[in-house]
Design a protein around this motif. Structure first.
Motif, short mmCIF file in Angstrom:
data_model
loop_
_atom_site.label_atom_id
_atom_site.label_comp_id
_atom_site.label_asym_id
_atom_site.label_seq_id
_atom_site.Cartn_x
_atom_site.Cartn_y
_atom_site.Cartn_z
N ARG A 89 0.83 -1.20 0.00
CA ARG A 89 0.00 0.00 0.00
C ARG A 89 0.87 1.25 0.00
O ARG A 89 1.89 1.32 0.69
N GLU A 109 1.35 5.40 13.74
CA GLU A 109 0.18 5.74 12.92
C GLU A 109 -0.66 4.53 12.53
O GLU A 109 -1.79 4.69 12.07
N LEU A 110 -0.12 3.33 12.69
CA LEU A 110 -0.89 2.14 12.35
C LEU A 110 -2.14 2.06 13.21
O LEU A 110 -2.09 2.16 14.44
N GLY A 111 -3.28 1.91 12.57
CA GLY A 111 -4.54 1.85 13.28
C GLY A 111 -5.22 3.18 13.44
O GLY A 111 -6.41 3.23 13.78
N SER A 112 -4.50 4.28 13.21
CA SER A 112 -5.12 5.60 13.30
C SER A 112 -5.24 6.22 11.91
O SER A 112 -6.32 6.27 11.32
N THR A 113 -4.11 6.70 11.35
CA THR A 113 -4.15 7.25 9.99
C THR A 113 -3.81 6.21 8.93
O THR A 113 -4.10 6.40 7.76
N ILE A 114 -3.15 5.12 9.34
CA ILE A 114 -2.81 4.03 8.42
C ILE A 114 -3.58 2.80 8.84
O ILE A 114 -3.38 2.27 9.94
N HIS A 115 -4.49 2.34 7.97
CA HIS A 115 -5.35 1.23 8.31
C HIS A 115 -4.98 -0.01 7.50
O HIS A 115 -4.83 0.05 6.28
N LEU A 116 -4.82 -1.13 8.19
CA LEU A 116 -4.54 -2.42 7.57
C LEU A 116 -5.62 -3.42 7.98
O LEU A 116 -6.24 -3.24 9.04
N PRO A 117 -5.84 -4.46 7.20
CA PRO A 117 -6.90 -5.42 7.53
C PRO A 117 -6.52 -6.42 8.62
O PRO A 117 -7.17 -7.46 8.75
N GLU A 119 -4.29 -6.64 12.72
CA GLU A 119 -3.60 -5.96 13.80
C GLU A 119 -2.18 -6.50 13.94
O GLU A 119 -1.86 -7.60 13.50
#
Length: 331
Positions: A89, A109-117, A119
Motif C-alpha cells: 500500500r 500511525e498504524l490503526g489511526s491514519t494508516i489502516h490495515l486489515p 492488527e
C-alpha cells in the motif's frame, strides 16, 4: 528491501512453502544464478490453506522429514511470506519526518491514519518520493502472528530463519539479474501456480500493487508424478472446461487490475508494457498464448539453462522463485 527481520548469513537455504508444496534451493553461484541443491515435497490439501498453516502437527512432521532427506539440519534459511498474507500500500507521511524516524512514525500511525486489515503487522517500507510537503512510501505488511508462526515452525525443526521476502520481489530480483529488465518498462507479473495466482505491477524495480487469488484444486483430478529432477510433474485428468473457466476468471482479474492501475493509481500517465509469466502450473504455454491473444502485449518468461545428465536443460519453473530468493542480499 522488505521483511528484513533478521541478520544475514552465508550458505543460506532458500525455502518456499505454499498450499501444495515445500521447496528449497541452495545457491551454487549468483552470476549466472545456478542451483547447487534443490528438493520438493508435495503437500496434500488441508495442511496450508490460503497461505495460513492449518495443520501444524502434520506440517511439522513433514518438514522434519524434509530436513532429514535434504540434509539441511541447523542451516540458516530465507523464506517467502505467502502471497495471501501480504499487503502492499502507498502511504504519505509529513516531509519533516526524518528518514531514521520513519519506522517509528509508521508504528505510531498504524490503526489511526494508516489502516490495515489486520492488527500487529510486521512491515517494511520503500521511499517513493518527496514533494516538500509529504513523503510517499510503499508499505509492505503482513500479520505478525502468521509470519512468526512460520518462523517458529522452522526453529522447531532446527532451522534458523534469518530473512524473509515476498515472492514478486524475489522473482524480479532474478529477472533483473538476468538482464531481462527494459528501460522505462511497466511490468505486470503473473505467478500462475497450481493452487493460486499472484498478480503484481512493477514500476521499475518497485511493486506498486499486488493481488493474490486462489485457484480451486481437487487433487483427485490431478495425476502427480516425479520427473527426473525429483520435482512434481502434474497432469490434469478432469474436465478441461473447468480449467478454462478458472483461467477465464483470472484473465478478467488481470483486465480489472490493468484498469485499476491505469485509471486509479496512475492517472493515465503510464500503461502496462509487458507481462512476465512464471509459476508451476503445467499449462503455462496455453496461458501464455491466451495472454498474447487477449491483451496484445509481449509476454516474457524466465529461462535459465542448467547442465543435467550431461545435457543442457532449462531450470524447472518450480525452482525459479527459490532461486530468486537465493539472490537476496547476495553481494
Amino acid at each position: 528491501m522488505v521483511f528484513s527481520l533478521f541478520s544475514s548469513k552465508n550458505r543460506i537455504i532458500n525455502l518456499v512453502l505454499n498450499d501444495h508444496s515445500i521447496r528449497y534451493v541452495e545457491l551454487k553461484q549468483s552470476n549466472p544464478p545456478a542451483a547447487q541443491k534443490w528438493g520438493e515435497r508435495f503437500l496434500t490439501p488441508g495442511i496450508i490453506e490460503d497461505g495460513k498453516i492449518v495443520d501444524i502437527d502434520s506440517l511439522t512432521n513433514i518438514l522434519e522429514e524434509c530436513v532429514d532427506d535434504w540434509k539441511i539440519h541447523r542451516r540458516s534459511i530465507r523464506f517467502i511470506v505467502p502471497d495471501q498474507l501480504v499487503i502492499i500500500r502507498k502511504v504519505n507521511v509529513p516531509a519533516e519526518i526524518q528518514d531514521d524516524e520513519l519506522m517509528g512514525y509508521l508504528y505510531l500511525e498504524l490503526g489511526s491514519t494508516i489502516h490495515l486489515p489486520f492488527e500487529e503487522p510486521v512491515f517494511d517500507f520503500y521511499p517513493l518520493g518527496d514533494n516538500g510537503k509529504t513523503k510517499e512510501l510503499l508499505l509492505f505488511a503482513a500479520p505478525e502472528q502468521n509470519v512468526m508462526e512460520y518462523s517458529h515452525l522452522f526453529s522447531s525443526v532446527k532451522l534458523k530463519p534469518v530473512a524473509a521476502d515476498i515472492s514478486p520481489l524475489s522473482l524480479y530480483r532474478l529477472y533483473h539479474k538476468l538482464e531481462l529488465a527494459e528501460e522505462n518498462e511497466t511490468l505486470f507479473t503473473i505467478q500462475f501456480a497450481l493452487t493460486s495466482v499472484n498478480l503484481s505491477i512493477f514500476e521499475g524495480a518497485v511493486p506498486v500493487v499486488m493481488r493474490p487469488f486462489a485457484l480451486p484444486f481437487n487433487i483427485e483430478k490431478w495425476d502427480i508424478k516425479r520427473d527426473h529432477f525429483g520435482l512434481a510433474k502434474c497432469k490434469y485428468t478432469g474436465d478441461t472446461n473447468e480449467l478454462a473457466g478458472q483461467f477465464g476468471d483470472i484473465f478478467r482479474e488481470i483486465s480489472k487490475l490493468i484498469d485499476y492501475y491505469r485509471y486509479t493509481l496512475n492517472h493515465e500517465n503510464h500503461d502496462i508494457t509487458k507481462f512476465l509469466l512464471t509459476g508451476d502450473h503445467p499449462m503455462l504455454q496455453a496461458i501464455e498464448d491466451d495472454l498474447k491473444e487477449r491483451f496484445g502485449l509481449p509476454v516474457g518468461r524466465i529461462t535459465l539453462a542448467m547442465n543435467s545428465t550431461e545435457k543442457m536443460e532449462n531450470i524447472p519453473d518450480q525452482l525459479l522463485l527459490p532461486l530468486g530468493l537465493a539472490l537476496k542480499e547476495v553481494k
